[in-house]
Design a protein around this motif. Sequence first.
Motif, short mmCIF file in Angstrom:
data_model
loop_
_atom_site.label_atom_id
_atom_site.label_comp_id
_atom_site.label_asym_id
_atom_site.label_seq_id
_atom_site.Cartn_x
_atom_site.Cartn_y
_atom_site.Cartn_z
N VAL A 124 -6.54 0.70 -2.37
CA VAL A 124 -8.00 0.70 -2.48
C VAL A 124 -8.56 2.09 -2.16
CG1 VAL A 124 -10.11 -0.17 -1.37
CG2 VAL A 124 -8.31 -1.75 -2.05
N PHE A 125 -8.08 2.70 -1.08
CA PHE A 125 -8.64 3.99 -0.66
C PHE A 125 -8.13 5.16 -1.48
CE2 PHE A 125 -9.23 1.78 3.53
CZ PHE A 125 -10.61 1.71 3.41
N LEU A 126 -6.86 5.17 -1.83
CA LEU A 126 -6.28 6.31 -2.53
C LEU A 126 -6.28 6.15 -4.04
CD1 LEU A 126 -3.29 7.04 -0.16
CD2 LEU A 126 -5.46 8.26 -0.29
N GLY A 127 -6.29 4.93 -4.51
CA GLY A 127 -6.28 4.67 -5.94
C GLY A 127 -4.97 4.04 -6.38
N VAL A 128 -5.02 3.38 -7.53
CA VAL A 128 -3.85 2.66 -8.02
C VAL A 128 -2.74 3.59 -8.50
CG1 VAL A 128 -5.10 0.57 -8.61
CG2 VAL A 128 -4.91 2.37 -10.29
N ALA A 129 -3.01 4.88 -8.56
CA ALA A 129 -1.97 5.83 -8.95
C ALA A 129 -0.88 5.91 -7.89
CB ALA A 129 -2.57 7.21 -9.18
N TYR A 130 -1.13 5.37 -6.70
CA TYR A 130 -0.16 5.41 -5.62
C TYR A 130 0.74 4.16 -5.60
CZ TYR A 130 -2.21 9.57 -3.62
OH TYR A 130 -2.63 10.86 -3.42
N TRP A 131 0.73 3.37 -6.65
CA TRP A 131 1.56 2.16 -6.66
C TRP A 131 3.05 2.48 -6.53
CZ3 TRP A 131 5.43 1.25 -10.07
CH2 TRP A 131 5.41 1.94 -11.27
N PRO A 132 3.57 3.61 -7.03
CA PRO A 132 4.99 3.88 -6.80
C PRO A 132 5.32 4.04 -5.31
CG PRO A 132 4.21 5.24 -8.60
CD PRO A 132 3.01 4.61 -7.97
N TRP B 52 1.18 14.22 -2.31
CA TRP B 52 2.36 13.69 -1.62
C TRP B 52 2.10 13.46 -0.14
CZ3 TRP B 52 5.98 11.58 -4.33
CH2 TRP B 52 6.17 11.99 -5.64
N LYS B 53 1.15 14.20 0.43
CA LYS B 53 0.85 14.03 1.85
C LYS B 53 0.27 12.64 2.11
CE LYS B 53 0.05 18.87 2.86
NZ LYS B 53 -0.94 19.88 3.25
N GLY B 54 -0.66 12.21 1.29
CA GLY B 54 -1.24 10.88 1.42
C GLY B 54 -0.21 9.80 1.15
N CYS C 124 1.06 7.06 3.96
CA CYS C 124 0.94 5.62 3.72
C CYS C 124 2.30 4.95 3.72
CB CYS C 124 0.22 5.36 2.41
SG CYS C 124 -1.52 5.77 2.48
N ALA C 125 3.30 5.60 3.16
CA ALA C 125 4.65 5.03 3.16
C ALA C 125 5.19 4.93 4.58
CB ALA C 125 5.58 5.88 2.30
N ALA C 126 4.91 5.92 5.41
CA ALA C 126 5.37 5.88 6.80
C ALA C 126 4.70 4.75 7.57
CB ALA C 126 5.10 7.22 7.48
N ILE C 127 3.40 4.55 7.34
CA ILE C 127 2.69 3.45 8.01
C ILE C 127 3.22 2.11 7.52
CG2 ILE C 127 0.44 2.34 8.27
CD1 ILE C 127 -0.77 5.18 8.09
N TYR C 128 3.46 1.99 6.22
CA TYR C 128 4.02 0.75 5.67
C TYR C 128 5.40 0.49 6.27
CZ TYR C 128 5.47 -2.73 2.23
OH TYR C 128 5.89 -3.88 1.62
N PHE C 129 6.21 1.52 6.34
CA PHE C 129 7.57 1.39 6.87
C PHE C 129 7.54 0.97 8.33
CE2 PHE C 129 11.81 2.94 8.10
CZ PHE C 129 12.55 2.44 7.06
N ALA C 130 6.55 1.47 9.09
CA ALA C 130 6.41 1.09 10.50
C ALA C 130 5.85 -0.32 10.66
CB ALA C 130 5.52 2.09 11.22
N ALA C 131 5.00 -0.75 9.74
CA ALA C 131 4.39 -2.08 9.83
C ALA C 131 5.34 -3.19 9.39
CB ALA C 131 3.12 -2.13 8.98
N PHE C 132 6.36 -2.85 8.63
CA PHE C 132 7.26 -3.88 8.10
C PHE C 132 7.98 -4.67 9.19
CE2 PHE C 132 10.98 -5.59 5.98
CZ PHE C 132 10.46 -6.05 4.79
#
Length: 79
Positions: free
Chosen positions: A55-63, A16-18, A22-30
Amino acid sequence: MEPMQSLRSAPGACPWKGAAACAAIYFAAFPLSASITAAGLPVWLASGVALGSLVFLGVAYWPMVLAAGWLSAIAMGDS
């Protein structure tokens, strides 16, 4: 240790940390992506963040990508 291995979750680590980072960076980049696109440049930084995290974390992070995109669109009023 392989260089990219440090970016991925170690066995037994909290995934969940990763995802949250990543969600925080995405939210800031939007919003930045929206302003760049409005200026006429065909660049969407949030998509790069999403692709890089998959790519870096894997496709399991698609949610995480789906949730971050959905919440960003709601926050920006693009629902």
